[in-house]
Design an enzyme around this catalytic site. Structure first.
Site, mmCIF file in Angstrom:
data_model
loop_
_atom_site.group_PDB
_atom_site.id
_atom_site.type_symbol
_atom_site.label_atom_id
_atom_site.label_comp_id
_atom_site.label_asym_id
_atom_site.label_seq_id
_atom_site.Cartn_x
_atom_site.Cartn_y
_atom_site.Cartn_z
ATOM 1 N N GLY A 11 0.680 -1.332 -0.008
ATOM 2 C CA GLY A 11 0.065 -0.053 -0.060
ATOM 3 C C GLY A 11 0.754 1.214 -0.338
ATOM 4 N N TYR A 147 2.516 -12.671 -15.922
ATOM 5 C CA TYR A 147 1.815 -11.827 -15.224
ATOM 6 C C TYR A 147 0.373 -12.104 -15.588
ATOM 7 C CZ TYR A 147 -0.238 -7.232 -13.849
ATOM 8 O OH TYR A 147 -1.058 -6.325 -13.213
#
Length: 245
Positions: A11, A147
């Protein structure tokens, strides 16, 4: 006053930080994680009151164990988990190394999988888990094979989790961002020229006339974490400015 406690993995920058900032502005208590002490201190300093930083490497199961233990000791139970930590390194399928494969899968899928598992005992009833995936799951982009696979694997969990965790009052939903201008491009190894070309391309072709920025994602994540989404299960909200129309 909102007293919900939310954990956001990864975060300190990009979408994770924008969501933390938005939640704090709405009086949530937000716990963010990072692998780097310097980034964590800078982010929590910017977020101010009602933000808490904890060092944790999503690819390390022992780190996740320690993280859950510390949060349980300090906060008891939490109201929501935003599984956001992730890595992207561009590489063609033929040039992808085992090292890159393992790094991507360990963070984006294995780490996310076990983060959810280990947080379950301290999630309230009801509570919310939001998985951060990507439009790459359904729209192909070159040099994203690993990914894409990691995000598709993460999405595949959602249905099962909603069934297995229903008696605990835990709901699981997905936010699927389009290409978003954030530090992830620089970290992926893209050159400044390539990033500028990316921004120009999406600014000229997107119905909204610009590339997405992290703060565009934040209200959607807050909705999924809040009581406003109590009846949703396995929903995927695509936030891409219309680029995949």
């Amino acid at each position: 006053m909102n007293t919900k406690i939310i954990v956001i993995t990864g975060g300190t920058t990009g979408i994770g930080f924008a969501c933390a900032e938005y939640l704090v502005s709405l009086n949530y208590q937000v716990i963010i994680t990072s692998r780097t002490k310097e980034n964590l201190e800078e982010a929590t300093s910017r977020l101010g009151n009602n933000s808490f930083g904890m060092l944790s490497d999503t690819s390390s199961l022992s780190d996740i164990d320690d993280l859950v233990m510390k949060i349980k000791k300090q906060f008891g139970k939490i109201d929501g988990l935003f599984v956001n930590a992730g890595v992207f390194k561009a590489s063609s399928f033929e040039e992808t190394s085992e090292e890159l494969f393992e790094e991507t899968m360990n963070i984006n899928f294995k780490g996310a999988f076990f983060a959810v598992q280990k947080f379950v005992p301290i999630l309230k009833n009801p509570s919310s888990i939001v998985l951060n995936t990507s439009i790459v799951v359904f729209k192909a982009f070159t040099n994203t094979s690993v990914y894409t696979a990691s995000k598709a694997a993460l999405e595949s969990l959602s249905k099962v989790l909603n069934i297995e965790l229903k008696d605990k009052g835990i709901r699981v939903n997905i936010v699927s961002p389009g290409v978003t201008e954030s530090p992830i491009q620089k970290k992926s190894g893209m050159t400044d020229e390539a990033i500028n070309n990316l921004v120009e391309h999406f600014s000229s072709t997107s119905p909204i006339g610009r590339i997405l920025v992290p703060k565009d994602i934040a209200p959607i994540v807050e909705f999924l974490l809040s009581d406003k989404s109590l009846v949703l299960r396995n929903e995927k909200i695509i936030v891409d400015g219309g680029t995949t129309l």
